[in-house]
Scaffold this active site. Sequence first.
Site, short mmCIF file in Angstrom:
data_model
loop_
_atom_site.label_atom_id
_atom_site.label_comp_id
_atom_site.label_asym_id
_atom_site.label_seq_id
_atom_site.Cartn_x
_atom_site.Cartn_y
_atom_site.Cartn_z
N TYR A 78 5.78 -9.25 7.88
CA TYR A 78 5.34 -7.86 8.08
C TYR A 78 5.40 -7.52 9.57
O TYR A 78 5.01 -8.31 10.42
CB TYR A 78 3.89 -7.68 7.61
CG TYR A 78 3.68 -7.98 6.14
CD1 TYR A 78 3.85 -6.98 5.19
CD2 TYR A 78 3.30 -9.26 5.72
CE1 TYR A 78 3.64 -7.24 3.84
CE2 TYR A 78 3.09 -9.52 4.37
CZ TYR A 78 3.26 -8.52 3.44
OH TYR A 78 3.07 -8.78 2.11
N ASP A 89 0.84 -1.19 0.00
CA ASP A 89 0.00 0.00 0.00
C ASP A 89 0.88 1.25 0.00
O ASP A 89 2.00 1.23 0.54
CB ASP A 89 -0.90 0.03 1.24
CG ASP A 89 -1.97 -1.05 1.21
OD1 ASP A 89 -2.32 -1.50 0.11
OD2 ASP A 89 -2.44 -1.43 2.30
N ASP A 95 -7.21 1.34 7.96
CA ASP A 95 -5.94 1.96 8.35
C ASP A 95 -6.22 3.40 8.76
O ASP A 95 -7.37 3.85 8.80
CB ASP A 95 -4.88 1.86 7.24
CG ASP A 95 -5.27 2.61 5.97
OD1 ASP A 95 -6.18 3.45 6.01
OD2 ASP A 95 -4.67 2.32 4.92
N ARG A 99 -4.17 -5.20 6.98
CA ARG A 99 -5.29 -4.36 7.44
C ARG A 99 -6.48 -5.21 7.89
O ARG A 99 -7.19 -4.86 8.84
CB ARG A 99 -5.71 -3.39 6.34
CG ARG A 99 -4.71 -2.26 6.11
CD ARG A 99 -5.16 -1.35 4.99
NE ARG A 99 -5.08 -1.99 3.68
CZ ARG A 99 -5.93 -1.78 2.68
NH1 ARG A 99 -6.96 -0.97 2.85
NH2 ARG A 99 -5.77 -2.38 1.52
#
Length: 302
Positions: free
Chosen positions: A75, A47, A89, A181
């Site tokens: 991540y 993103d 987010d 997310r």
Amino acid sequence: MARKRKGRPVSGWLIIDKPAGMGSTDVVSKCRWLLQAQKAGHAGTLDPAATGLLAVAFGEATKTIPYVTDALKCYRFTVRFGAATTTDDAEGEVLETSDSRPSDADIEAALAPFRGQISQVPPAFSAVKVAGERAYDLARDGEVVELEARPLWVERLELVERPDPGSAVLEMVCGKGGYVRSIARDLGRALGCLGHVTALRRVWSGPFDLEDAVTIAEIEALEGPEAREAQLLPLETSLEDLPQVTVPESSLVKLRNGNAASVIASGVEFGSECWASHKGVPVAIGRYMGGEFHPARVFVAE
């Protein structure tokens, strides 16, 4: 007659530490321009707000992109508790709030169902296609986007740090198609306090690690495309998890033409996907069929 591509015939991998605020395709375009390369692509979208490892493939290395996108990735991300947003987010509008805040023990207990083979609904603001259109385009137009759940393998999901009572830093290792997310959103719901991502960084992807990465500014600072090309990792770096067979001189032309040919192999099982090399140079990716290699993708000789 095929039109000749503009640019230099560059091949290899450039591992970029992507900055926040820049899209993955923008990074690829910038790197391609800096190296004046004919062809480039990336192995796994980040993103715009996310940072960290973005593996950019050039030339013949683009044929190996699936072996990186299909690999496990790591991540590290921060979840802010107490609010659900439209985008899952910090960039989205707040939909709902909660005064509840979880303890460390609450979080540890809630993480268990998110490990292993799970089912995950992508965020409404995502690149998933719905009737031929991107979900984020529909969501921006105010349409209610109903996305189907997708399977995801989560190898590891751990609580790393609690910066404050309202947030938690987590680290996840997962397979292809994972949405951090969605993890934050669903974890917040499971805890009864809501949640969304405020920071996301990809630490490693398949064979590539942030230790291999350079920034775009560092690449820009180098003098000319040749100096920038020197930063590339070899094409075969992305194939390190596959077994390797050796192509003798007598088989080289046949394989280069996309035909099955005899190879030299040691400890490679029948039917295994592998890559073939001649004098250390990658020739093709394919399958080993008992003394013979059947190519699926052939690399153009430099």
